[in-house]
Design a protein around this motif. Structure first.
Motif, PDB file in Angstrom:
ATOM      1  N   VAL A 119       0.923  -1.056   0.052  1.00  0.00           N
ATOM      2  CA  VAL A 119      -0.213   0.161  -0.060  1.00  0.00           C
ATOM      3  C   VAL A 119       0.885   1.211   0.095  1.00  0.00           C
ATOM      4  O   VAL A 119       2.063   1.173   0.531  1.00  0.00           O
ATOM      5  N   SER A 120       0.282   2.300  -0.492  1.00  0.00           N
ATOM      6  CA  SER A 120       1.096   3.502  -0.609  1.00  0.00           C
ATOM      7  C   SER A 120       0.102   4.698  -0.641  1.00  0.00           C
ATOM      8  O   SER A 120      -1.125   4.761  -1.071  1.00  0.00           O
ATOM      9  N   PHE A 155      -6.185  -6.725  12.424  1.00  0.00           N
ATOM     10  CA  PHE A 155      -4.926  -5.872  12.670  1.00  0.00           C
ATOM     11  C   PHE A 155      -3.720  -5.765  11.816  1.00  0.00           C
ATOM     12  O   PHE A 155      -3.241  -4.552  11.565  1.00  0.00           O
ATOM     13  N   GLN A 156      -3.619  -6.402  10.526  1.00  0.00           N
ATOM     14  CA  GLN A 156      -2.546  -6.146   9.474  1.00  0.00           C
ATOM     15  C   GLN A 156      -3.262  -5.019   8.802  1.00  0.00           C
ATOM     16  O   GLN A 156      -2.510  -4.121   8.368  1.00  0.00           O
ATOM     17  N   ALA A 157      -4.586  -5.233   8.519  1.00  0.00           N
ATOM     18  CA  ALA A 157      -5.251  -4.320   7.555  1.00  0.00           C
ATOM     19  C   ALA A 157      -5.159  -2.927   8.253  1.00  0.00           C
ATOM     20  O   ALA A 157      -4.970  -1.734   7.587  1.00  0.00           O
ATOM     21  N   ARG A 158      -5.484  -2.887   9.482  1.00  0.00           N
ATOM     22  CA  ARG A 158      -5.360  -1.455  10.295  1.00  0.00           C
ATOM     23  C   ARG A 158      -4.052  -0.891  10.416  1.00  0.00           C
ATOM     24  O   ARG A 158      -3.836   0.244   9.945  1.00  0.00           O
ATOM     25  N   GLN A 159      -2.973  -1.730  10.385  1.00  0.00           N
ATOM     26  CA  GLN A 159      -1.750  -1.224  10.615  1.00  0.00           C
ATOM     27  C   GLN A 159      -1.394  -0.620   9.160  1.00  0.00           C
ATOM     28  O   GLN A 159      -0.671   0.389   9.234  1.00  0.00           O
ATOM     29  N   LEU A 160      -1.712  -1.298   7.936  1.00  0.00           N
ATOM     30  CA  LEU A 160      -1.325  -0.897   6.911  1.00  0.00           C
ATOM     31  C   LEU A 160      -2.090   0.507   6.458  1.00  0.00           C
ATOM     32  O   LEU A 160      -1.521   1.502   5.986  1.00  0.00           O
ATOM     33  N   ALA A 161      -3.575   0.376   6.785  1.00  0.00           N
ATOM     34  CA  ALA A 161      -4.264   1.493   6.368  1.00  0.00           C
ATOM     35  C   ALA A 161      -3.897   2.826   7.237  1.00  0.00           C
ATOM     36  O   ALA A 161      -3.545   4.003   6.575  1.00  0.00           O
ATOM     37  N   TYR A 162      -3.431   2.801   8.595  1.00  0.00           N
ATOM     38  CA  TYR A 162      -3.008   3.775   9.303  1.00  0.00           C
ATOM     39  C   TYR A 162      -1.555   4.155   8.881  1.00  0.00           C
ATOM     40  O   TYR A 162      -1.131   5.300   9.071  1.00  0.00           O
ATOM     41  N   GLY A 163      -0.946   3.343   8.395  1.00  0.00           N
ATOM     42  CA  GLY A 163       0.165   3.736   7.808  1.00  0.00           C
ATOM     43  C   GLY A 163       0.402   4.844   6.731  1.00  0.00           C
ATOM     44  O   GLY A 163       1.428   5.188   6.248  1.00  0.00           O
ATOM     45  N   ILE A 214     -10.018   2.293   4.319  1.00  0.00           N
ATOM     46  CA  ILE A 214      -9.098   1.567   3.572  1.00  0.00           C
ATOM     47  C   ILE A 214      -9.035   0.228   3.977  1.00  0.00           C
ATOM     48  O   ILE A 214      -8.706  -0.765   3.265  1.00  0.00           O
ATOM     49  N   ALA A 215      -9.129   0.084   5.463  1.00  0.00           N
ATOM     50  CA  ALA A 215      -8.691  -1.304   5.990  1.00  0.00           C
ATOM     51  C   ALA A 215      -9.674  -2.214   5.701  1.00  0.00           C
ATOM     52  O   ALA A 215      -9.271  -3.463   5.146  1.00  0.00           O
ATOM     53  N   SER A 216     -11.136  -1.858   5.456  1.00  0.00           N
ATOM     54  CA  SER A 216     -12.034  -2.679   5.098  1.00  0.00           C
ATOM     55  C   SER A 216     -11.673  -3.108   3.668  1.00  0.00           C
ATOM     56  O   SER A 216     -12.055  -4.099   3.365  1.00  0.00           O
ATOM     57  N   ILE A 217     -11.397  -2.260   2.830  1.00  0.00           N
ATOM     58  CA  ILE A 217     -11.199  -2.439   1.451  1.00  0.00           C
ATOM     59  C   ILE A 217      -9.994  -3.462   1.239  1.00  0.00           C
ATOM     60  O   ILE A 217     -10.201  -4.505   0.649  1.00  0.00           O
ATOM     61  N   LEU A 218      -8.996  -3.228   1.981  1.00  0.00           N
ATOM     62  CA  LEU A 218      -7.700  -4.118   1.960  1.00  0.00           C
ATOM     63  C   LEU A 218      -8.289  -5.539   2.080  1.00  0.00           C
ATOM     64  O   LEU A 218      -7.788  -6.355   1.445  1.00  0.00           O
TER      65      LEU A 218
END
Ligand code: GDP
Ligand code: MN
Length: 377
Positions: A117-118, A150-158, A169-173
């Motif tokens: 993700v970016s 938790f992985q999705a949240r970590q990436l999304a908040y990143g 974003i986390a939900s879409i991921l």
């Protein structure tokens, strides 16, 4: 197998990922009608099996149906990286506050899918990957459990500190990863995922590549195949039972067996050359396969030399040699050829090929490849 953006969007839509509406058209009149029906500004988007359409002028915004028709006139028939545009997607335009990148690929080295993700999504993501790799966050996941929340949240908040946006974003991921696993993808990508001024997240582009080896248990996906968008060569190869993948180098390789084909390509690289293709003519050879192979390879303008590397087991070397002779007389090949045929009936093959002009025989793989690399210079 590649599918088009509009097909990938359908898959995403069914998975609960927000995508804009859209309708596919093949004529200028259809585009005008569709744009009129939407009654808003629309984007006309080339549907081809390649990326970078925006930069190539294949994605354009129209303010009214007339303008959409004018753009369709230009885009239909346009060529993007060797792909002729035969279809366009007409989709209501959205306003963009920000463009993010979300992608999943199969990481063969890790033996797992990899999410990337970016915050710097959009048409320059390749540049970001090169110049600012730190702007891309990565995480592997297990396809049987999916991406954990938790992985999705970590990436999304990143990539997005605002909780309201990050949660979307986390939900879409999670859905994107589920999609990737369900279709047996080799790639699933949203670039860009956009945030509207109203704070909504929408996937305005979609890309899915499918793993050919898994297609047999996805008949619904196999039905998405667009033969008209495959190159004539790819289609010819598939019909003849050849595995062919075009690459950008100068050495056309004709090999039997996927493993030997890979080894041959590695060796070409090792000796400083670059292969023009991966081509596996398969186990039992028929002269017709060899003829098709040569025809396909010689149509590639980059090819400077043809390298035969055949290990005769079930494949008989004399069959390949005969195919080669017939192909040479049928197609008037002017390129130099290096042939290393070893195994079943190699003596016969050598006799058959002994008199061919412009053909260099070789005994070993090293010798054959080195010779081909020299000739390609
Ligand atoms: P690609 O170039 O093949 O990746 O095609 P995309 O579908 O990603 O479109 C390229 C770029 O066009 C996007 O990154 C956006 O900046 C822009 N674009 C596409 N659709 C829209 C739209 O509906 N509204 C706006 N404002 N820009 C769009
Ligand atoms: Mn894109």
């Amino acid at each position: 197998m590649n599918i088009h953006e509009y097909q990938a969007k359908e898959i995403f839509r069914n998975a609960g990922i927000p995508v804009p509406e859209g309708t596919v058209a093949t004529t200028v009149e259809q585009v005008r009608d569709i744009a009129a029906r939407f009654g808003t500004r629309v984007v006309v988007k080339a549907q081809v099996h390649t990326g970078g359409r925006g930069k190539a002028g294949g994605v354009k915004l129209a303010h009214n149906p007339e303008e959409a028709a004018g753009l369709a006139e230009k885009i239909l028939g346009m060529e993007i990286k060797g792909h002729v545009v035969r279809k366009v997607l007409v989709t209501p335009a959205v306003d963009i506050s920000h463009e993010y990148y979300l992608g999943v690929v199969l990481d063969r080295a890790a033996g797992r899918p990899l999410v990337m993700v970016s915050r710097e999504g959009g048409i320059d993501i390749e540049e970001v990957a090169k110049t600012n790799p730190g702007a891309i966050l990565r995480e592997h996941f297990d396809p049987s459990t999916g991406l954990y929340p938790f992985q999705a949240r970590q990436l999304a908040y990143g990539i997005e500190p605002e909780p309201h946006f990050a949660k979307q974003i986390a939900s879409i991921l999670i859905k994107l990863c589920r999609c990737f696993a369900q279709v047996d993808g080799s790639l699933a990508e949203i670039n860009p995922l956009i945030r509207t001024p109203g704070g909504e997240m929408i996937a305005i582009d979609a890309k899915i590549n499918l793993d050919d080896s898994a297609l047999f248990h996805h008949h619904d996906l196999e039905a998405m195949r667009d033969s008209s968008a495959e190159s004539a060569n790819e289609a010819a190869a598939r019909e003849m039972g050849l595995s062919y993948i075009k690459l950008d180098g100068a050495i056309g390789c004709v090999v039997n067996g996927a493993g030997l084909a890979m080894a041959t390509m590695d060796l070409v690289k090792h000796f400083g050359g670059s292969p023009a293709n991966f081509l596996d003519i398969g186990g039992s050879s028929s002269p017709d396969k060899v003829i098709t192979a040569i025809r396909i390879i010689t149509e590639d303008q980059n090819v400077k030399v043809i390298l035969f590397n055949i290990f005769g087991g079930i494949t008989r070397c004399d069959d390949v040699a005969n195919g080669l002779i017939r192909a040479l007389s049928a197609t008037k090949v002017k390129l130099p050829i290096v042939a290393r045929l070893t195994g079943t009936n190699e003596e016969e093959a050598r006799q058959i090929l002994g008199s061919v002009e412009g053909l260099t025989p070789a005994e070993t793989m090293d010798e054959a490849v080195q010779r081909a690399v020299e000739l390609a210079r």
